[in-house]
Design a protein around this motif. Structure first.
Motif, mmCIF file in Angstrom:
data_model
loop_
_atom_site.group_PDB
_atom_site.id
_atom_site.type_symbol
_atom_site.label_atom_id
_atom_site.label_comp_id
_atom_site.label_asym_id
_atom_site.label_seq_id
_atom_site.Cartn_x
_atom_site.Cartn_y
_atom_site.Cartn_z
ATOM 1 N N PRO A 89 42.214 45.478 42.783
ATOM 2 C CA PRO A 89 41.093 44.658 42.310
ATOM 3 C C PRO A 89 41.629 43.270 41.948
ATOM 4 C CG PRO A 89 41.731 46.229 40.618
ATOM 5 C CD PRO A 89 42.572 46.525 41.825
ATOM 6 N N TYR A 90 40.791 42.256 42.080
ATOM 7 C CA TYR A 90 41.193 40.919 41.656
ATOM 8 C C TYR A 90 41.372 40.891 40.139
ATOM 9 C CZ TYR A 90 39.819 39.145 46.265
ATOM 10 O OH TYR A 90 39.724 38.902 47.605
ATOM 11 N N ARG A 91 40.515 41.616 39.454
ATOM 12 C CA ARG A 91 40.533 41.627 37.993
ATOM 13 C C ARG A 91 41.754 42.386 37.491
ATOM 14 N NH1 ARG A 91 37.825 44.773 33.747
ATOM 15 N NH2 ARG A 91 37.335 46.328 35.322
ATOM 16 N N HIS A 92 42.360 41.872 36.434
ATOM 17 C CA HIS A 92 43.533 42.508 35.825
ATOM 18 C C HIS A 92 43.050 43.659 34.949
ATOM 19 C CE1 HIS A 92 47.766 42.477 34.614
ATOM 20 N NE2 HIS A 92 47.349 42.774 33.396
ATOM 21 N N VAL A 93 43.120 44.854 35.515
ATOM 22 C CA VAL A 93 42.715 46.071 34.815
ATOM 23 C C VAL A 93 43.743 47.142 35.148
ATOM 24 C CG1 VAL A 93 41.171 46.741 36.715
ATOM 25 C CG2 VAL A 93 40.800 47.699 34.431
ATOM 26 N N SER A 94 44.134 47.915 34.157
ATOM 27 C CA SER A 94 45.211 48.875 34.411
ATOM 28 C C SER A 94 44.719 50.278 34.733
ATOM 29 C CB SER A 94 46.172 48.933 33.228
ATOM 30 O OG SER A 94 45.486 49.366 32.068
ATOM 31 N N GLY A 95 43.606 50.670 34.170
ATOM 32 C CA GLY A 95 43.156 52.047 34.329
ATOM 33 C C GLY A 95 42.042 52.219 35.336
ATOM 34 N N TYR A 96 42.141 53.263 36.114
ATOM 35 C CA TYR A 96 41.088 53.574 37.085
ATOM 36 C C TYR A 96 39.754 53.794 36.387
ATOM 37 C CZ TYR A 96 38.881 55.813 41.123
ATOM 38 O OH TYR A 96 38.044 56.122 42.161
ATOM 39 N N VAL A 97 39.780 54.428 35.235
ATOM 40 C CA VAL A 97 38.536 54.680 34.498
ATOM 41 C C VAL A 97 37.967 53.404 33.907
ATOM 42 C CG1 VAL A 97 39.104 57.088 34.005
ATOM 43 C CG2 VAL A 97 39.739 55.318 32.360
ATOM 44 N N ASP A 98 38.761 52.335 33.841
ATOM 45 C CA ASP A 98 38.292 51.053 33.312
ATOM 46 C C ASP A 98 37.776 50.125 34.403
ATOM 47 O OD1 ASP A 98 39.028 51.819 30.697
ATOM 48 O OD2 ASP A 98 41.107 51.235 31.114
ATOM 49 N N ALA A 99 37.949 50.504 35.654
ATOM 50 C CA ALA A 99 37.456 49.697 36.772
ATOM 51 C C ALA A 99 35.933 49.783 36.819
ATOM 52 C CB ALA A 99 38.059 50.192 38.086
ATOM 53 N N THR A 100 35.311 48.704 37.278
ATOM 54 C CA THR A 100 33.851 48.696 37.414
ATOM 55 C C THR A 100 33.448 49.556 38.610
ATOM 56 O OG1 THR A 100 33.805 46.786 38.896
ATOM 57 C CG2 THR A 100 33.771 46.330 36.498
ATOM 58 N N GLU A 101 32.186 49.914 38.665
ATOM 59 C CA GLU A 101 31.675 50.683 39.811
ATOM 60 C C GLU A 101 31.894 49.905 41.107
ATOM 61 O OE1 GLU A 101 30.688 53.864 39.804
ATOM 62 O OE2 GLU A 101 31.235 53.835 37.678
ATOM 63 N N GLU A 102 31.703 48.581 41.052
ATOM 64 C CA GLU A 102 31.910 47.747 42.233
ATOM 65 C C GLU A 102 33.374 47.791 42.677
ATOM 66 O OE1 GLU A 102 31.240 43.128 43.716
ATOM 67 O OE2 GLU A 102 31.377 43.538 41.572
ATOM 68 N N GLU A 103 34.309 47.714 41.732
ATOM 69 C CA GLU A 103 35.733 47.767 42.066
ATOM 70 C C GLU A 103 36.111 49.125 42.649
ATOM 71 O OE1 GLU A 103 37.429 44.633 38.687
ATOM 72 O OE2 GLU A 103 37.079 46.735 38.157
ATOM 73 N N VAL A 104 35.634 50.198 42.041
ATOM 74 C CA VAL A 104 35.945 51.545 42.539
ATOM 75 C C VAL A 104 35.396 51.732 43.951
ATOM 76 C CG1 VAL A 104 35.478 54.008 42.202
ATOM 77 C CG2 VAL A 104 36.148 52.587 40.248
ATOM 78 N N ALA A 105 34.140 51.300 44.162
ATOM 79 C CA ALA A 105 33.518 51.456 45.484
ATOM 80 C C ALA A 105 34.256 50.641 46.541
ATOM 81 C CB ALA A 105 32.048 51.046 45.427
ATOM 82 N N GLU A 106 34.638 49.409 46.193
ATOM 83 C CA GLU A 106 35.320 48.586 47.191
ATOM 84 C C GLU A 106 36.756 49.077 47.430
ATOM 85 O OE1 GLU A 106 35.154 44.154 48.843
ATOM 86 O OE2 GLU A 106 35.603 44.246 46.690
ATOM 87 N N MET A 107 37.419 49.580 46.389
ATOM 88 C CA MET A 107 38.750 50.165 46.604
ATOM 89 C C MET A 107 38.661 51.320 47.595
ATOM 90 S SD MET A 107 40.726 50.171 42.934
ATOM 91 C CE MET A 107 42.322 50.618 43.597
ATOM 92 N N ALA A 108 37.653 52.163 47.436
ATOM 93 C CA ALA A 108 37.477 53.297 48.357
ATOM 94 C C ALA A 108 37.176 52.808 49.766
ATOM 95 C CB ALA A 108 36.371 54.212 47.846
ATOM 96 N N SER A 109 36.293 51.836 49.889
ATOM 97 C CA SER A 109 35.922 51.309 51.200
ATOM 98 C C SER A 109 37.116 50.632 51.883
ATOM 99 C CB SER A 109 34.768 50.315 51.031
ATOM 100 O OG SER A 109 34.455 49.719 52.265
ATOM 101 N N LEU A 110 37.862 49.828 51.133
ATOM 102 C CA LEU A 110 39.024 49.144 51.716
ATOM 103 C C LEU A 110 40.142 50.124 52.050
ATOM 104 C CD1 LEU A 110 39.157 45.838 49.637
ATOM 105 C CD2 LEU A 110 38.338 46.167 51.987
ATOM 106 N N THR A 111 40.267 51.185 51.284
ATOM 107 C CA THR A 111 41.266 52.213 51.595
ATOM 108 C C THR A 111 40.930 52.874 52.929
ATOM 109 O OG1 THR A 111 41.786 52.588 49.263
ATOM 110 C CG2 THR A 111 42.295 54.388 50.796
ATOM 111 N N ARG A 112 39.668 53.208 53.123
ATOM 112 C CA ARG A 112 39.241 53.792 54.401
ATOM 113 C C ARG A 112 39.487 52.825 55.551
ATOM 114 N NH1 ARG A 112 33.385 56.347 53.840
ATOM 115 N NH2 ARG A 112 33.852 56.677 56.030
ATOM 116 N N SER A 113 39.151 51.545 55.327
ATOM 117 C CA SER A 113 39.377 50.532 56.364
ATOM 118 C C SER A 113 40.867 50.385 56.665
ATOM 119 C CB SER A 113 38.805 49.183 55.920
ATOM 120 O OG SER A 113 37.402 49.242 55.838
ATOM 121 N N ALA A 114 41.691 50.406 55.622
ATOM 122 C CA ALA A 114 43.143 50.292 55.821
ATOM 123 C C ALA A 114 43.663 51.443 56.675
ATOM 124 C CB ALA A 114 43.852 50.257 54.469
ATOM 125 N N ILE A 115 43.169 52.641 56.432
ATOM 126 C CA ILE A 115 43.587 53.799 57.228
ATOM 127 C C ILE A 115 43.175 53.622 58.684
ATOM 128 C CG2 ILE A 115 43.176 56.273 57.595
ATOM 129 C CD1 ILE A 115 43.084 56.517 54.497
#
Length: 188
Positions: A89-115
């Motif tokens: 995420p661009y935002r400086h956040v350390s915990g997965y549970v502290d990430a926003t819904e938008e960050e979690v969703a985009e991390m998942a989407s970008l992970t799939r795209s990376a694969i």
């Protein structure tokens, strides 16, 4: 010279990186990481966090493969193998549970795209995907959340380099970044 001395010399040469019958997998570039190079000095974004400073640099200089809205994809500066990507995420956040819904969703989407992109470019036989939370959980940079996407091939970085003489093929990070960035639009 005694046989014992010959064995000692052979052993010393193998430690120095001279080829030997064991086919050792040398990764001296990781010593900089192990020694703390490019790691933050503290938990805040202004403590030298490389994941906070990377987006302010050019994609080529920072090794960024793709920029999303809330997250981006970057080459791991100290990879376990060729094509090792991080989704941050661009935002400086350390915990997965502290990430926003938008960050979690985009991390998942970008992970799939990376694969998908890595599959097209490198044809790996498998992947390791995951994140380490906290220093005790194995996070090298615990202060900034990031997910690893690591393409894998049989015998790449496990015991097979020693047992079977199989070696990983090295690739310059800049070459890997360029190939993946070029393939991103068509294959993500």
């Amino acid at each position: 010279m005694s046989q014992q001395d010959e064995v000692r010399i052979e052993f010393a040469e193998s430690l120095a990186g001279v080829p030997d019958p064991f086919g050792r997998f040398w990764t001296p570039h990781r010593m900089a990481y192990i020694g703390g190079e490019n790691k933050p000095t503290g938990p805040r974004a202004d403590d030298g966090c490389p994941f906070c400073t990377a987006p302010g640099r050019s994609d080529e200089d920072a090794l960024i493969v793709h920029r999303g809205t809330a997250c981006y994809v970057i080459m791991n500066l100290y990879p376990y193998g060729p094509g090792h990507l991080l989704v941050c995420p661009y935002r400086h956040v350390s915990g997965y549970v502290d990430a926003t819904e938008e960050e979690v969703a985009e991390m998942a989407s970008l992970t799939r795209s990376a694969i998908r992109v890595l599959s097209h470019v490198s044809h790996p036989q498998g992947f390791n995907v995951g994140m380490n939370q906290g220093a005790a959980g194995g996070a090298g940079i615990a202060a900034h959340l990031h997910q690893h996407v690591l393409p894998r091939w049989v015998g790449d970085t496990n015991f097979l380099p020693i047992v079977a003489g199989v070696r990983a093929v090295p690739q310059l990070l800049s070459d890997g970044r360029r190939m993946l960035a070029e393939a991103w639009e068509n294959h993500a």
